[in-house]
Write an enzyme that holds these catalytic residues in place. Structure first.
Site, PDB file in Angstrom:
ATOM      1  N   GLY A  99       0.809  -1.216   0.000  1.00  0.00           N
ATOM      2  CA  GLY A  99       0.000   0.000   0.000  1.00  0.00           C
ATOM      3  C   GLY A  99       0.839   1.261   0.000  1.00  0.00           C
ATOM      4  O   GLY A  99       0.592   2.194  -0.780  1.00  0.00           O
ATOM      5  N   SER A 117       4.473 -13.482   3.132  1.00  0.00           N
ATOM      6  CA  SER A 117       3.062 -13.868   3.051  1.00  0.00           C
ATOM      7  C   SER A 117       2.713 -14.328   1.643  1.00  0.00           C
ATOM      8  O   SER A 117       3.178 -15.365   1.207  1.00  0.00           O
ATOM      9  CB  SER A 117       2.165 -12.709   3.508  1.00  0.00           C
ATOM     10  OG  SER A 117       0.813 -13.113   3.534  1.00  0.00           O
ATOM     11  N   GLY A 141      10.065   5.101  11.562  1.00  0.00           N
ATOM     12  CA  GLY A 141       9.430   6.411  11.659  1.00  0.00           C
ATOM     13  C   GLY A 141       8.565   6.565  12.898  1.00  0.00           C
ATOM     14  O   GLY A 141       7.777   5.676  13.224  1.00  0.00           O
ATOM     15  N   SER A 193      -6.471 -19.567  11.511  1.00  0.00           N
ATOM     16  CA  SER A 193      -6.555 -18.484  10.531  1.00  0.00           C
ATOM     17  C   SER A 193      -6.232 -19.038   9.148  1.00  0.00           C
ATOM     18  O   SER A 193      -5.777 -20.176   9.010  1.00  0.00           O
ATOM     19  CB  SER A 193      -5.524 -17.406  10.882  1.00  0.00           C
ATOM     20  OG  SER A 193      -4.212 -17.962  10.819  1.00  0.00           O
ATOM     21  N   ARG A 226      -8.395 -23.476  18.606  1.00  0.00           N
ATOM     22  CA  ARG A 226      -9.087 -23.074  19.835  1.00  0.00           C
ATOM     23  C   ARG A 226     -10.598 -23.212  19.691  1.00  0.00           C
ATOM     24  O   ARG A 226     -11.268 -23.723  20.567  1.00  0.00           O
ATOM     25  CB  ARG A 226      -8.739 -21.624  20.171  1.00  0.00           C
ATOM     26  CG  ARG A 226      -9.312 -21.140  21.498  1.00  0.00           C
ATOM     27  CD  ARG A 226      -9.033 -19.675  21.722  1.00  0.00           C
ATOM     28  NE  ARG A 226      -9.661 -18.858  20.688  1.00  0.00           N
ATOM     29  CZ  ARG A 226      -9.530 -17.547  20.576  1.00  0.00           C
ATOM     30  NH1 ARG A 226      -8.749 -16.907  21.419  1.00  0.00           N
ATOM     31  NH2 ARG A 226     -10.136 -16.871  19.630  1.00  0.00           N
ATOM     32  N   GLY A 268     -14.749 -15.537  10.310  1.00  0.00           N
ATOM     33  CA  GLY A 268     -15.026 -14.444   9.379  1.00  0.00           C
ATOM     34  C   GLY A 268     -15.324 -14.918   7.975  1.00  0.00           C
ATOM     35  O   GLY A 268     -15.889 -14.179   7.168  1.00  0.00           O
ATOM     36  N   LYS A 296      -6.168  -0.718  15.852  1.00  0.00           N
ATOM     37  CA  LYS A 296      -6.577  -0.298  14.504  1.00  0.00           C
ATOM     38  C   LYS A 296      -6.945   1.188  14.491  1.00  0.00           C
ATOM     39  O   LYS A 296      -7.357   1.748  15.512  1.00  0.00           O
ATOM     40  CB  LYS A 296      -7.788  -1.110  14.048  1.00  0.00           C
ATOM     41  CG  LYS A 296      -7.524  -2.605  13.998  1.00  0.00           C
ATOM     42  CD  LYS A 296      -7.008  -3.005  12.654  1.00  0.00           C
ATOM     43  CE  LYS A 296      -6.958  -4.519  12.537  1.00  0.00           C
ATOM     44  NZ  LYS A 296      -6.719  -4.946  11.187  1.00  0.00           N
ATOM     45  N   HIS A 331     -16.470 -25.805 -21.694  1.00  0.00           N
ATOM     46  CA  HIS A 331     -16.400 -27.224 -21.332  1.00  0.00           C
ATOM     47  C   HIS A 331     -15.077 -27.825 -21.788  1.00  0.00           C
ATOM     48  O   HIS A 331     -14.620 -27.514 -22.873  1.00  0.00           O
ATOM     49  CB  HIS A 331     -17.570 -27.959 -22.009  1.00  0.00           C
ATOM     50  CG  HIS A 331     -17.733 -29.360 -21.537  1.00  0.00           C
ATOM     51  ND1 HIS A 331     -18.140 -29.683 -20.256  1.00  0.00           N
ATOM     52  CD2 HIS A 331     -17.531 -30.540 -22.174  1.00  0.00           C
ATOM     53  CE1 HIS A 331     -18.192 -30.994 -20.134  1.00  0.00           C
ATOM     54  NE2 HIS A 331     -17.821 -31.537 -21.284  1.00  0.00           N
TER      55      HIS A 331
END
Length: 499
Positions: A23, A63, A132, A199, A221, A227, A315, A472
């Site tokens: 980002g 990731s 920073g 996750s 757990r 989600g 957040k 197909h």
């Protein structure tokens, strides 16, 4: 100067971006396109095991990229086994070389890191490998890995610091456990592995580790893939169990001890039931934690400049233009409150933000109907609402769920995994049977889902799907012939690839 208007303060930069992930880099390059003075500060705090990486953020280094490549390694192993049925003479024992795979993956990542550095230089974006921290209004302190500090000022700031894996806070977790931040560059094969968590990171890693031949156990757990659509999540879990991945359900580790040092060594895990006093123990070579991730927002001086965060999650709440409560500070990516945590979302948000700030655009990032794929052994692609969310939003009586199993033609010759791949659409009957949820479990699920995501954006209806002629024989054609509703209770089992 007598009678003259006060001149605006001169800043070192028009925009300083904290975080060199997908980002942040997208925003930096876009802002530079409009001849703005842009700086990117990026710093990777080493993991407890000392793992660090280059420019590019989580997705590139620890990731999406290495995960998909290692998933591919597992798929190739399955393809080798399947190939015998197609006439190929493949040795009975297929061996996997962990070191060779990780070296190839890390070499590719290294080339990407270098590419990002070059791209920033070409676009005249200043890059500093420094941490920073806000020290005052419009001012930031950049600290490099030698501890040298510099102060910079900017008219606007963008926080794009991302997240890092969470630890359990139990004896031995940081000393002996690894996270996904360590796995993809681990210099030795992890051996018998316990993955803690449910996750998508946990299940994806467990999937490819088992796929390359390792003994893998997942400790859960509560539920899988919180989600996500739970019908799909449970089907993924069942498929993984059928393929040799063990699940320990409703237990959490309370202690990790080292039995023997080594690469890998041996660890003892003590775990407790979540609903009784029962204690169990197990021995593993590697314990990988994948219990969630925390936003990197608490140690960057936000309190100094008054940026509000959710104290519980870390957040940052923002407006629909990614603006924080401090007007000159913006935020994008995984650190945003109640937004989708996906790389392409951060990239889109970063680009659009730069266009609004510097090119007069009014286009905002659309966080609805974002497609995603979980790269478990049986891939899961989704777009729109889960069944649970659709019921919650429209009411059970106002949704119709069409579904079917399907059998990829390529799997019929090795005769494996029939009635495991699954397709489902969720329609709003009060809105012309508009498709509000799209779900597919099968090979190349991401490739299948991407095109349908565009259709969902255009208001796709069940009638339009039915009138579409399928290609197909491919997996995606199942969506053009869905006729059985969940409500009917009719069988959806398939006898062959053509239904």
């Amino acid at each position: 100067m007598n009678g003259a208007e006060e001149l605006p303060e001169m800043y070192d930069y028009d925009l300083i971006i904290i975080g060199g992930g997908s980002g942040g880099l997208a925003a930096a390059k876009e802002a530079a396109r409009f001849n703005k003075r842009v700086m990117v500060l990026d710093f990777v705090t080493p993991t407890p095991l000392g793992t660090r990486w280059g420019l590019g953020g989580t997705c590139v280094n620890v990731s999406c990229i290495p995960k998909k490549l290692m998933h591919q390694a597992a798929l190739l192993g399955q393809a080798l086994r399947d190939s015998r049925n197609y006439g190929w003479n493949v040795e009975e024992t297929i061996k996997h070389d962990w070191e060779r795979m990780t070296e190839a993956v890390q070499n590719h990542i290294g080339s990407l890191n270098w590419g990002y550095r070059v791209a920033l230089r070409e676009k005249k974006v200043t890059y500093e490998n420094a941490y920073g921290q806000f020290v005052g209004p419009h001012r930031i302190k950049a600290t490099n890995n030698k501890g040298k500090e510099k102060i910079y000022s900017a008219e606007k700031f963008l926080i794009a610091t991302g997240e890092r894996p969470r630890y359990l806070g139990i004896p031995g977790d940081k000393e002996y456990c690894i996270s996904s931040d360590d796995l993809f560059s681990l210099p030795y094969c992890p051996g018998k592995t316990l993955v803690v968590g449910a996750s998508y990171v946990a299940l994806e890693c467990a999937g490819f580790l088992a796929g390359i031949g390792l003994d893998v156990t997942v400790m859960v757990r509560s539920i899988l893939l919180r989600g996500f659509d739970q019908d799909m999540a449970n089907k993924i879990g069942e498929h993984m169990e059928e393929h040799g991945i063990k699940f320990i359900r409703q237990f959490v580790p309370i202690k990790v001890e080292q039995i023997e040092a080594g690469t890998p060594g041996r660890l003892r895990v003590v775990a407790q039931s979540t609903n009784s006093e029962e204690i169990i123990e197990g021995e593993y070579n590697t314990v990988m934690l994948a219990i969630g991730r925390d936003a990197c927002t608490r140690k960057i001086g936000l309190e100094t400049v008054g940026v509000k965060i959710n104290e519980k999650t870390g957040k940052i709440p923002v407006t629909d233009e990614e603006q924080t409560n401090v007007p000159y500070i913006y935020a994008i990516g995984d650190i945003l409150e109640d937004k989708v945590e996906l790389t392409p979302v951060a990239i889109q948000a970063g680009r659009l933000l730069a266009q609004r700030l510097y090119a007069g655009s009014t286009v905002k990032c659309d966080y609805e109907n974002v497609p995603t794929t979980v790269f478990t052994p049986l891939e899961y692609g989704a777009c729109g609402l889960s069944e649970e969310k659709a019921v919650e939003k429209f009411g059970e009586e106002n949704i119709e769920v069409y579904h079917s199993y399907f059998w990829p033609l390529e799997w019929t010759i090795p005769s494996r995994d029939n009635n495991k791949c699954y397709a489902k659409i969720i329609c709003n009957t009060k809105d012309n049977e508009r498709v509000v949820g799209f779900h597919v479990l099968g090979p190349n699920a991401g490739e299948v889902t991407q095109g349908f995501a565009a259709a969902l954006k255009c208001g796709l209806t069940k009638k339009q799907l039915d009138s579409t002629i399928g290609i197909h024989p491919v997996c995606a054609e199942v969506f053009t012939t869905l006729s059985v509703t969940k409500r009917s209770g009719a069988s959806i089992l398939q006898a062959g690839c053509u239904g």
